[in-house]
Write an enzyme that holds these catalytic residues in place. Structure first.
Site, PDB file in Angstrom:
ATOM      1  N   LYS A   9      20.406  17.365 -37.664  1.00 22.71           N
ATOM      2  CA  LYS A   9      21.648  19.089 -37.816  1.00 22.71           C
ATOM      3  C   LYS A   9      23.262  18.170 -37.335  1.00 22.71           C
ATOM      4  CE  LYS A   9      20.759  23.183 -36.886  1.00 22.71           C
ATOM      5  NZ  LYS A   9      19.616  23.919 -37.598  1.00 22.71           N
TER       6      LYS A   9
HETATM    7  N1  GLU Z   1      19.544  25.725 -40.388  1.00 21.83           N
HETATM    8  C1  GLU Z   1      18.363  26.125 -40.887  1.00 21.83           C
HETATM    9  C2  GLU Z   1      17.679  26.352 -39.597  1.00 21.83           C
HETATM   10  O1  GLU Z   1      17.557  25.842 -38.643  1.00 21.83           O
HETATM   11  C3  GLU Z   1      17.862  26.202 -42.530  1.00 21.83           C
HETATM   12  C4  GLU Z   1      18.572  24.651 -42.435  1.00 21.83           C
HETATM   13  C5  GLU Z   1      18.021  24.130 -44.055  1.00 21.83           C
HETATM   14  O2  GLU Z   1      17.768  24.967 -45.201  1.00 21.83           O
HETATM   15  O3  GLU Z   1      18.274  22.538 -44.413  1.00 21.83           O
HETATM   16  O4  GLU Z   1      15.953  25.864 -40.240  1.00 21.83           O
END
Ligand code: GLU
Length: 417
Positions: free
Chosen positions: A107
């Protein structure tokens, strides 16, 4: 647990510890999986429109990359912190494992208020942040995506910045891009589509017909607003909605399309004709059958869990429920479809986007949606069966499946050197 744990990383670790205990993981494996593998902190300048230079802080955390490249979104928010990004990275590891896609968890985030910044300031911030974290990024190493307050345009800037440094286009370095630069059909709606699938399956298990269900959704961003549309298409009656400015409630039902139009016109939902204003916290306690938190972490806590009226909670947001609230929902017999399953539709279609970019071969929207549907249904059923077999709730069922998959990969790869 006696008090509310509000540090999201402590929540994530507590959830992991419980699963590790039930799985009987070795102390060494617990120690490895409790900590993020890599944490990068970047401080960087951005020139603002008025000519001033402002410093910003950003993070990129990779929790575990034993099942594949690091994958996870980037958020822009004043509330971003290292512990929040750590928690979200750990949840990505479990999320990718729950749905069986070959990624590790990551993240990123930048502390900033995107609502106070111009389009060009956001572009410069995104490009400089991308450059700062580019030592981690790459289509085989770490692949960002949208999260809170980031969107396809931001992903387009990330793709362009990374590609400029290499001298050629590398679309597979980021997902959630616009279609014109290698984005995928269906990615924008993917998270909400996954929410719709797991809500449908959970309602079936609870023997509740969608047409008889009222739904409250907290959050009206990408996930919340599209979930509202798709759940009303499923036959549910949407009775409550909210955004950062507050909530609107009408027990007789809210026309989702009117709400979408109103929000676009006014910038928020407050004052939507035919609705009563409630605060975001009051909204969570209004009568409904299904509650969909689609905003922030720590919304359902020891303080309000006893007053939640819903029979089913579908966690479209990451980390909306504290362990203390979880315990209360358990005792009250309220079913919670956990975040690492409920919102996994987004990263699942991100995976499809990445595969399409790598192969330079693109799929049709019906193909994307039907593959997403089958992965989400299968994953829900696997979690449900695991929970039944272990006589536990769906969150623990999901954790048992996910953590054992990650532990197995970590074990089989061994400790280097
Ligand atoms: N931000 C989204 C999540 O929390 C998508 C992450 C992604 O597609 O890599 O799952």
């Amino acid at each position: 647990m006696a008090i509310d744990v509000v540090n999201p990383y402590e929540v994530a670790v507590a959830q992991f510890d419980e699963a590790a205990e039930r799985l009987g993981l070795s102390q060494a494996m617990r120690a490895i999986l409790r900590k993020p593998q890599r944490e990068l902190i970047v401080n960087f300048p951005v020139r603002m429109d008025n000519g001033d230079v402002e410093m910003f802080t950003g993070y990129r955390v990779q929790h575990n990359i034993n099942r594949g490249p690091a994958k996870g979104g980037i958020r822009f928010s004043p509330a971003v912190s290292l512990d929040e990004v750590r928690a979200l990275a750990m949840w990505m590891t479990w999320k990718c494992a729950v749905v069986g896609i070959p990624y590790g968890g990551a993240k990123g985030g930048v502390i900033c208020d995107p609502h106070e910044m111009s389009f060009t300031e956001l572009e410069r911030l995104t490009r400089r942040y991308t450059t700062e974290i580019s030592i981690l990024l790459g289509p085989n190493s770490d692949i960002p995506a949208p999260d809170m307050n980031t969107n396809p345009q931001v992903m387009g800037w990330i793709m362009d910045t990374y590609s400029m440094h290499r001298g050629y286009s590398i679309p597979a370095v980021v997902t959630g891009k616009p279609l014109s630069v290698g984005g995928s059909e269906g990615r924008l709606e993917a998270t909400a589509r996954g929410v719709q699938v797991v809500a449908r399956e959970a309602l079936r298990d609870l023997r509740m017909a969608p047409e008889d269900c009222s739904v409250i959704i907290q959050g009206f961003g990408n996930v919340g607003s599209i979930s509202a549309r798709l759940l009303s298409r499923l036959g549910c009656k949407i009775v409550g909605l909210s955004d950062i400015k507050g909530g609107v409630y009408n027990p007789d039902g809210i026309d989702v399309f009117a709400a979408l139009r109103y929000s676009k016109e006014h910038g928020n939902l407050v004052g939507l004709p035919g609705t009563e204003f409630v605060s975001n916290s009051e909204l969570l306690e209004q009568p409904c059958d299904v509650l969909v938190p689609a905003a922030l972490e720590n919304q359902l806590t020891g303080r309000n869990a006893a007053r939640v009226k819903a029979r089913l909670i579908v966690e479209a947001a990451n980390g909306p429920t504290t362990p203390e609230a979880d315990e209360i929902f358990n005792e009250r017999g309220i079913t919670v479809v956990p975040d690492i399953l409920a919102n996994a539709g987004g990263v699942t279609v991100s995976y499809f986007e990445w595969v399409q970019d790598l192969q330079r071969f693109f799929w049709s929207e019906p193909e994307i949606n039907s593959r997403l549907e089958s992965i989400m249904t299968r994953s829900y059923r696997a979690v449900h069966d695991k929970a039944e077999e272990q006589q536990t709730n769906l969150r623990m069922g999901a954790y048992l499946l996910a953590v054992s998959r990650v532990a197995e990969a970590t074990e089989v790869r061994g400790v280097y050197p």
